[in-house]
Design a protein around this motif. Structure first.
Motif, PDB file in Angstrom:
ATOM      1  N   GLU A  80      16.954 -28.838  28.400  1.00 40.91           N
ATOM      2  CA  GLU A  80      17.131 -27.474  28.919  1.00 40.91           C
ATOM      3  C   GLU A  80      15.728 -26.830  29.449  1.00 40.91           C
ATOM      4  N   ARG A  81      14.812 -27.090  28.798  1.00 37.86           N
ATOM      5  CA  ARG A  81      13.370 -27.800  28.949  1.00 37.86           C
ATOM      6  C   ARG A  81      12.951 -28.488  30.194  1.00 37.86           C
ATOM      7  N   VAL A  82      13.329 -29.506  29.717  1.00 37.50           N
ATOM      8  CA  VAL A  82      12.689 -30.880  30.920  1.00 37.50           C
ATOM      9  C   VAL A  82      12.988 -30.584  32.536  1.00 37.50           C
ATOM     10  N   ALA A  83      14.430 -29.871  32.245  1.00 35.01           N
ATOM     11  CA  ALA A  83      14.703 -29.849  33.549  1.00 35.01           C
ATOM     12  C   ALA A  83      14.048 -28.919  34.654  1.00 35.01           C
ATOM     13  N   ASN A  84      13.662 -28.304  33.869  1.00 32.80           N
ATOM     14  CA  ASN A  84      12.509 -27.072  34.343  1.00 32.80           C
ATOM     15  C   ASN A  84      11.603 -27.289  35.009  1.00 32.80           C
ATOM     16  N   TRP A  85      11.175 -28.850  34.919  1.00 29.92           N
ATOM     17  CA  TRP A  85      10.183 -29.696  35.687  1.00 29.92           C
ATOM     18  C   TRP A  85      11.158 -30.697  36.697  1.00 29.92           C
ATOM     19  N   ARG A  86      11.286 -30.444  36.848  1.00 29.18           N
ATOM     20  CA  ARG A  86      12.528 -31.090  38.113  1.00 29.18           C
ATOM     21  C   ARG A  86      11.515 -31.208  39.664  1.00 29.18           C
ATOM     22  N   PRO A  87      10.958 -30.257  39.522  1.00 28.76           N
ATOM     23  CA  PRO A  87      11.403 -30.053  40.619  1.00 28.76           C
ATOM     24  C   PRO A  87       8.994 -30.630  40.772  1.00 28.76           C
ATOM     25  N   GLN A  88       8.168 -31.002  40.019  1.00 33.77           N
ATOM     26  CA  GLN A  88       7.257 -31.348  40.123  1.00 33.77           C
ATOM     27  C   GLN A  88       7.142 -33.343  39.597  1.00 33.77           C
ATOM     28  N   VAL A  89       8.231 -33.160  39.308  1.00 35.34           N
ATOM     29  CA  VAL A  89       8.637 -34.545  38.441  1.00 35.34           C
ATOM     30  C   VAL A  89       8.964 -35.409  39.633  1.00 35.34           C
ATOM     31  N   GLU A  90       9.286 -34.936  40.491  1.00 32.90           N
ATOM     32  CA  GLU A  90      10.328 -35.107  42.029  1.00 32.90           C
ATOM     33  C   GLU A  90       8.772 -35.534  42.998  1.00 32.90           C
ATOM     34  N   ALA A  91       7.842 -34.394  43.016  1.00 31.06           N
ATOM     35  CA  ALA A  91       6.664 -34.750  43.662  1.00 31.06           C
ATOM     36  C   ALA A  91       6.337 -35.739  42.848  1.00 31.06           C
ATOM     37  N   ALA A  92       5.919 -35.970  41.759  1.00 28.39           N
ATOM     38  CA  ALA A  92       4.805 -36.947  41.387  1.00 28.39           C
ATOM     39  C   ALA A  92       5.473 -38.260  41.289  1.00 28.39           C
ATOM     40  N   ALA A  93       6.990 -38.475  41.933  1.00 25.65           N
ATOM     41  CA  ALA A  93       7.772 -39.544  41.001  1.00 25.65           C
ATOM     42  C   ALA A  93       7.185 -39.838  42.784  1.00 25.65           C
ATOM     43  N   ARG A  94       7.544 -39.137  43.787  1.00 26.13           N
ATOM     44  CA  ARG A  94       7.716 -39.671  45.122  1.00 26.13           C
ATOM     45  C   ARG A  94       5.351 -40.228  45.698  1.00 26.13           C
ATOM     46  N   ALA A  95       4.904 -40.225  45.027  1.00 24.08           N
ATOM     47  CA  ALA A  95       3.155 -40.389  44.521  1.00 24.08           C
ATOM     48  C   ALA A  95       4.140 -41.767  44.094  1.00 24.08           C
ATOM     49  N   ALA A  96       3.916 -41.916  43.443  1.00 27.97           N
ATOM     50  CA  ALA A  96       4.518 -43.338  42.389  1.00 27.97           C
ATOM     51  C   ALA A  96       5.494 -44.543  43.150  1.00 27.97           C
ATOM     52  N   ARG A  97       6.155 -43.558  43.689  1.00 29.70           N
ATOM     53  CA  ARG A  97       7.384 -44.193  44.542  1.00 29.70           C
ATOM     54  C   ARG A  97       8.459 -45.161  42.856  1.00 29.70           C
TER      55      ARG A  97
END
Length: 491
Positions: free
Chosen positions: A94-111
């Motif tokens: 539940e805690r980790v899921a709260n960061w999903r938008p930020q995770v997706e943005a960072a993942a796009r940057a790192a491919r």
């Protein structure tokens, strides 16, 4: 209690016949002319006597089964995530899921895969942006970046001295219940130590993964290096020799007797770095369940935390038959659902301790009734004995102290043995056995440890260290080893 060899032989023949049709787990058809060249085999006794037909090793690396090995590794290493995640796996998800938008943005940057980066966050910080592993010089923040790495490699603003001072002030304010002061101090700390800024911590992790991929050439290796370090992993790769192998190949194709230098390097990392990628995959699966099937996540969490190992995941109490009385256990012997555990160290690499079944007379039974296992569990025990002896250079046998019990025997055992459980015991199912923690040498102990760890990673067993014994529970899916039972037949 020893069954007729004719009945056991018939039982094995039927099971092996089913194996030929189904090619369980190994995906290998056992032909009359034996395994082809280059196929890894389960070791046979060094004397060659009683070796039986060659048995392919279903747990040796095979590129065609790499995906299956990786899937098993995620399951086999997941127990620690359920057992140690702060507040439990579901709460952490539940805690980790709260960061999903930020995770997706960072993942796009790192491919890189956002699901894997999310798994990294689960594993590193359990979704807590202020997590600290020690002091401010150590791993800090949502992605647990070490100060030196953050400053020198990732270009992050990190003032360790001010960060440490603010952390002490935050701790004092928390103790005094000054929550507004805590919030203000945390904002100030984020400005002097960007590791505490979740967005910047994720960006830092993304830069690290990009750098690691440029050095190592693969995403999976980049994620491994997040914990192991690029230089350390390059040393392992150099020992392996092949250019840019997958981590699954590097890991599963290395044993104490094959690519031994690689195995020694991986084992030398005392922080379990070698299993880091599998745990990221395990975290990814937990996050998938959090989004798609929370009931299944809750079920798994209950099973994973019921014991100190994942044994109840392998055999849940609600669906696993148990032997409640000596009569019920005797019926299982008659049906060949339980087969005799041999006392033949030369053939098996295992010795049966004389005390096995010693409490039977106290419940009006006989010791032989408690000297057996389910056929698959016995086959896996034989595999452990054979592999341990091979890796230990022919050292003497491991000593097995306990196998199947019924509930009455278990109740009697509990009275005088503080290690015995009063609850659901896997011994009463025929799927568990104990090995004494007395070894002929350090080499044998290390060989046994390797075999246990490898089989647990492959989700074939769950094991736990008790004061005097190693308690092993065998999964139901190792039918490909049943031909090993033929080694128990008279030569």
């Amino acid at each position: 209690m020893r069954r007729s060899r004719v009945n056991v032989r018939v039982r094995v023949a039927v099971l092996v016949g089913a194996l030929v049709l189904l090619a369980v787990f190994a995906g290998t058809t056992l032909r009359g002319d034996g395994p082809g060249p280059g196929v890894a085999l389960v070791p046979t006794p060094s004397s060659g006597e009683y070796g039986g037909a060659p048995v392919p090793d279903p747990f040796a690396y095979d590129a065609e089964r790499e995906d299956a090995f990786v899937k098993r590794a995620a399951a086999g290493t997941s127990h620690v995530l359920y057992a140690r995640s702060p507040g439990g796996a579901a709460a952490t998800a539940e805690r980790v899921a709260n960061w999903r938008p930020q995770v997706e943005a960072a993942a796009r940057a790192a491919r890189v895969s956002p699901d894997l980066l999310e798994g990294l966050v689960f594993l590193e910080s359990a979704g807590r942006e202020d997590a600290m592993a020690g002091d401010a010089e150590g791993a800090v923040g949502l992605t647990q970046i070490v100060a030196e790495t953050g400053r020198n490699l990732l270009g992050m603003r990190i003032d360790v001295e001010r960060s440490a001072r603010l952390t002490r002030q935050i701790d004092r304010a928390l103790l005094r219940g000054r929550l507004f002061t805590v919030l203000a101090l945390r904002r100030k700390r984020r400005s002097v130590d960007e590791r505490f800024d979740a967005v910047k911590a994720l960006a830092g992790a993304a830069r690290y993964l990009t750098f690691a991929r440029s050095q190592l050439g693969r995403d999976d290796l980049a994620f491994v290096s997040y914990h192991m370090g690029v230089g350390n992993l390059q040393g392992v790769l150099s020992a392996y020799g092949a250019e840019r192998p997958s981590y699954a190949r590097l890991y599963f194709d290395s044993t104490p007797n094959h690519n031994a230098a690689v195995q020694r390097r991986l084992a030398a990392f005392g922080d379990d770095s070698s299993n880091y990628l599998w745990k990221i995959y395990a975290a990814r699966e937990i996050m998938r369940l959090h989004r798609e099937d929370r009931a299944e996540l809750a079920r798994l969490e209950a099973l994973q935390t019921a014991k100190n190992s994942a044994e109840e995941v392998l055999h849940p109490s609600a669906s696993t038959p148990r032997f409640t009385t000596p009569a019920a256990l005797r019926d299982a012997w008659d049906d060949d659902d339980i087969v005799a555990f041999p006392d033949d160290p030369v053939r098996t690499g295992l010795a049966r301790h004389p005390s096995m079944g010693e409490l039977a007379p106290r419940i009006g039974s006989v010791p032989g009734l408690y000297r057996g296992l389910r056929p698959v569990a016995l086959a896996l025990a034989l595999y452990i004995g054979a592999q341990t002896r091979e890796y230990a250079g022919g050292e003497g046998p491991l000593v097995v102290t306990s196998t199947v019990r019924d509930s009455q025997y278990q109740d009697r055992l509990v009275r005088g043995n503080g290690e015995a459980t009063r609850n659901y015991s896997l011994h009463t199912t025929g799927w568990a056995f104990d090995v004494a923690r007395t070894y002929r040498s350090q080499r044998q102990a290390l060989a046994f440890q390797f075999v246990l760890d490898r089989l647990q990673v492959l989700d074939v067993i769950a094991w736990v260290r008790e004061p005097r014994a190693i308690h092993v529970t065998v999964a139901a899916g190792a039918e490909s080893l049943l031909p090993l039972l033929e080694r128990l037949e008279d030569g």
